[in-house]
Motif scaffolding. Sequence first.
Motif, mmCIF file in Angstrom:
data_model
loop_
_atom_site.group_PDB
_atom_site.id
_atom_site.type_symbol
_atom_site.label_atom_id
_atom_site.label_comp_id
_atom_site.label_asym_id
_atom_site.label_seq_id
_atom_site.Cartn_x
_atom_site.Cartn_y
_atom_site.Cartn_z
ATOM 1 N N ILE A 80 13.119 15.613 -12.457
ATOM 2 C CA ILE A 80 14.267 14.705 -12.354
ATOM 3 C C ILE A 80 14.172 13.850 -11.092
ATOM 4 O O ILE A 80 14.394 12.633 -11.114
ATOM 5 N N LEU A 81 13.834 14.485 -9.971
ATOM 6 C CA LEU A 81 13.752 13.754 -8.712
ATOM 7 C C LEU A 81 12.609 12.751 -8.711
ATOM 8 O O LEU A 81 12.718 11.665 -8.122
ATOM 9 N N SER A 82 11.521 13.105 -9.358
ATOM 10 C CA SER A 82 10.392 12.166 -9.437
ATOM 11 C C SER A 82 10.821 10.874 -10.124
ATOM 12 O O SER A 82 10.513 9.771 -9.662
ATOM 13 N N LEU A 83 11.554 11.014 -11.221
ATOM 14 C CA LEU A 83 12.042 9.836 -11.931
ATOM 15 C C LEU A 83 13.106 9.095 -11.122
ATOM 16 O O LEU A 83 13.186 7.866 -11.152
ATOM 17 N N ALA A 84 13.911 9.843 -10.350
ATOM 18 C CA ALA A 84 15.008 9.228 -9.602
ATOM 19 C C ALA A 84 14.505 8.387 -8.441
ATOM 20 O O ALA A 84 15.072 7.331 -8.138
ATOM 21 N N ILE A 85 13.443 8.828 -7.760
ATOM 22 C CA ILE A 85 12.984 8.097 -6.567
ATOM 23 C C ILE A 85 11.934 7.047 -6.905
ATOM 24 O O ILE A 85 11.609 6.222 -6.044
ATOM 25 N N LEU A 86 11.414 7.036 -8.128
ATOM 26 C CA LEU A 86 10.392 6.061 -8.491
ATOM 27 C C LEU A 86 10.848 4.611 -8.297
ATOM 28 O O LEU A 86 10.054 3.766 -7.857
ATOM 29 N N PRO A 87 12.115 4.251 -8.600
ATOM 30 C CA PRO A 87 12.525 2.848 -8.406
ATOM 31 C C PRO A 87 12.461 2.362 -6.962
ATOM 32 O O PRO A 87 12.353 1.152 -6.728
ATOM 33 N N VAL A 88 12.528 3.265 -5.979
ATOM 34 C CA VAL A 88 12.525 2.837 -4.572
ATOM 35 C C VAL A 88 11.181 2.211 -4.189
ATOM 36 O O VAL A 88 11.136 1.056 -3.758
ATOM 37 N N PRO A 89 10.049 2.910 -4.336
ATOM 38 C CA PRO A 89 8.778 2.247 -4.033
ATOM 39 C C PRO A 89 8.439 1.125 -5.008
ATOM 40 O O PRO A 89 7.746 0.171 -4.647
ATOM 41 N N TRP A 90 8.945 1.197 -6.247
ATOM 42 C CA TRP A 90 8.689 0.134 -7.221
ATOM 43 C C TRP A 90 9.312 -1.180 -6.755
ATOM 44 O O TRP A 90 8.685 -2.242 -6.834
ATOM 45 N N LYS A 91 10.538 -1.111 -6.238
ATOM 46 C CA LYS A 91 11.200 -2.319 -5.745
ATOM 47 C C LYS A 91 10.469 -2.878 -4.530
ATOM 48 O O LYS A 91 10.275 -4.097 -4.410
ATOM 49 N N ASP A 92 10.050 -1.994 -3.619
ATOM 50 C CA ASP A 92 9.304 -2.453 -2.446
ATOM 51 C C ASP A 92 7.988 -3.105 -2.855
ATOM 52 O O ASP A 92 7.561 -4.101 -2.266
ATOM 53 N N LEU A 114 0.831 -1.203 0.000
ATOM 54 C CA LEU A 114 0.000 0.000 0.000
ATOM 55 C C LEU A 114 0.869 1.259 0.000
ATOM 56 O O LEU A 114 0.630 2.192 -0.775
ATOM 57 N N LYS A 115 1.887 1.263 0.870
ATOM 58 C CA LYS A 115 2.765 2.437 0.936
ATOM 59 C C LYS A 115 3.471 2.663 -0.393
ATOM 60 O O LYS A 115 3.538 3.797 -0.891
ATOM 61 N N ALA A 116 3.983 1.593 -0.982
ATOM 62 C CA ALA A 116 4.695 1.712 -2.254
ATOM 63 C C ALA A 116 3.763 2.228 -3.349
ATOM 64 O O ALA A 116 4.144 3.094 -4.142
ATOM 65 N N ALA A 117 2.536 1.710 -3.381
ATOM 66 C CA ALA A 117 1.589 2.124 -4.415
ATOM 67 C C ALA A 117 1.215 3.598 -4.276
ATOM 68 O O ALA A 117 1.151 4.344 -5.265
ATOM 69 N N VAL A 118 0.972 4.035 -3.037
ATOM 70 C CA VAL A 118 0.594 5.437 -2.817
ATOM 71 C C VAL A 118 1.741 6.374 -3.185
ATOM 72 O O VAL A 118 1.547 7.402 -3.845
ATOM 73 N N LEU A 119 2.964 6.016 -2.772
ATOM 74 C CA LEU A 119 4.115 6.871 -3.074
ATOM 75 C C LEU A 119 4.395 6.918 -4.577
ATOM 76 O O LEU A 119 4.751 7.969 -5.117
ATOM 77 N N MET A 120 4.217 5.787 -5.269
ATOM 78 C CA MET A 120 4.405 5.787 -6.717
ATOM 79 C C MET A 120 3.386 6.688 -7.404
ATOM 80 O O MET A 120 3.718 7.407 -8.344
ATOM 81 N N THR A 121 2.158 6.659 -6.919
ATOM 82 C CA THR A 121 1.120 7.516 -7.490
ATOM 83 C C THR A 121 1.467 8.984 -7.293
ATOM 84 O O THR A 121 1.348 9.809 -8.223
ATOM 85 N N LEU A 122 1.926 9.331 -6.082
ATOM 86 C CA LEU A 122 2.293 10.715 -5.803
ATOM 87 C C LEU A 122 3.468 11.162 -6.663
ATOM 88 O O LEU A 122 3.487 12.288 -7.183
ATOM 89 N N VAL A 123 4.437 10.285 -6.840
ATOM 90 C CA VAL A 123 5.611 10.613 -7.656
ATOM 91 C C VAL A 123 5.206 10.856 -9.114
ATOM 92 O O VAL A 123 5.686 11.804 -9.755
ATOM 93 N N VAL A 124 4.312 10.023 -9.632
ATOM 94 C CA VAL A 124 3.862 10.190 -11.019
ATOM 95 C C VAL A 124 3.135 11.525 -11.193
ATOM 96 O O VAL A 124 3.369 12.261 -12.167
ATOM 97 N N PHE A 125 2.271 11.871 -10.228
ATOM 98 C CA PHE A 125 1.573 13.153 -10.316
ATOM 99 C C PHE A 125 2.554 14.321 -10.204
ATOM 100 O O PHE A 125 2.389 15.352 -10.866
ATOM 101 N N GLY A 126 3.579 14.174 -9.348
ATOM 102 C CA GLY A 126 4.594 15.218 -9.247
ATOM 103 C C GLY A 126 5.332 15.414 -10.563
ATOM 104 O O GLY A 126 5.601 16.543 -10.974
ATOM 105 N N PHE A 127 5.653 14.317 -11.233
ATOM 106 C CA PHE A 127 6.351 14.391 -12.519
ATOM 107 C C PHE A 127 5.483 15.071 -13.573
ATOM 108 O O PHE A 127 5.958 15.934 -14.320
ATOM 109 N N LEU A 128 4.209 14.695 -13.617
ATOM 110 C CA LEU A 128 3.313 15.309 -14.600
ATOM 111 C C LEU A 128 3.122 16.800 -14.322
ATOM 112 O O LEU A 128 3.056 17.615 -15.259
ATOM 113 N N GLY A 129 3.035 17.178 -13.034
ATOM 114 C CA GLY A 129 2.922 18.589 -12.688
ATOM 115 C C GLY A 129 4.155 19.370 -13.091
ATOM 116 O O GLY A 129 4.063 20.519 -13.548
#
Length: 264
Positions: free
Chosen positions: A199-211, A91-106
């Motif tokens: 840049i940071l959105s793309l950089a941190i995306l692998p962390v919740p993805w791996k979890d 759940l945590k990984a999914a929520v953080l990935m969603t937030l990161v994607v929205f941050g990247f699009l913004g």
Amino acid sequence: MSSITRAMALKSELEASLLRLSIWATLLIAGLGVLFGLLSGSLAILFDGLFSLVDAAITWLMLVVARLVAQEADAKFQYGYWHLEPLVVALKAAVLMTLVVFGFLGALQSLQAGGHTPNLGPALFYAVVVVFICAGTWFWMWRQNERLNSALIAVDMKAWAASGAITSALLLAFAAAAAMKGTRFEHLRPLVDPAILAILSLAILPVPWKDAKLAFRDIFGIVPAELDAHVHKVMDAFVARHGYAGYESYVTTTGRAAVVVRRD
């Protein structure tokens, strides 16, 4: 109460205390992020604050799970509450990935609009304070988890490391934007804030993805190859030593628990 049960209770209590510390520290950063994001007009800082706010909410849920895991099995949950651990991690990984994607699009949307220059004074102050908070909290949890070896704390440490990396990059970016003032690169200043967010959105995306991959492996009952190989190695030696004709083994993991069923 057996020694194993006492050890599990002590471990879960230390987990709970560390997660409580994490929650308060994260709420502090979330408040600072929202406040200074609005004061400075920085999308990256506002994103950092919202990231921390969501992280605090999920960490509170992890604290509830840590307390449940400490309880003994009952008639309904005869293997205990370990199965809740991968669910919370997922759940945590999914929520953080969603937030990161929205941050990247913004960030992309802001770049297309020409960007903007935030008030760098409050932005730099926020970045310095939060870097120290993230580093101190991560270091303390790392020292404690060396003897705990807790999956919940390890996931939370990754979130702190990601937050520290985000804010460190923000600090460097804001310092670079401040240095551009009055130079031939001044026209690039409005692009710094949204660019660093992208840049940071793309950089941190692998962390919740791996979890998420590891958590869903447990949820779907996918056996880790190294655990299956270890069980076969032990059983092969056991069969050879006691003269059994053969065996069948079934292995699964649920959170921090491993269940092995053997048929001789």
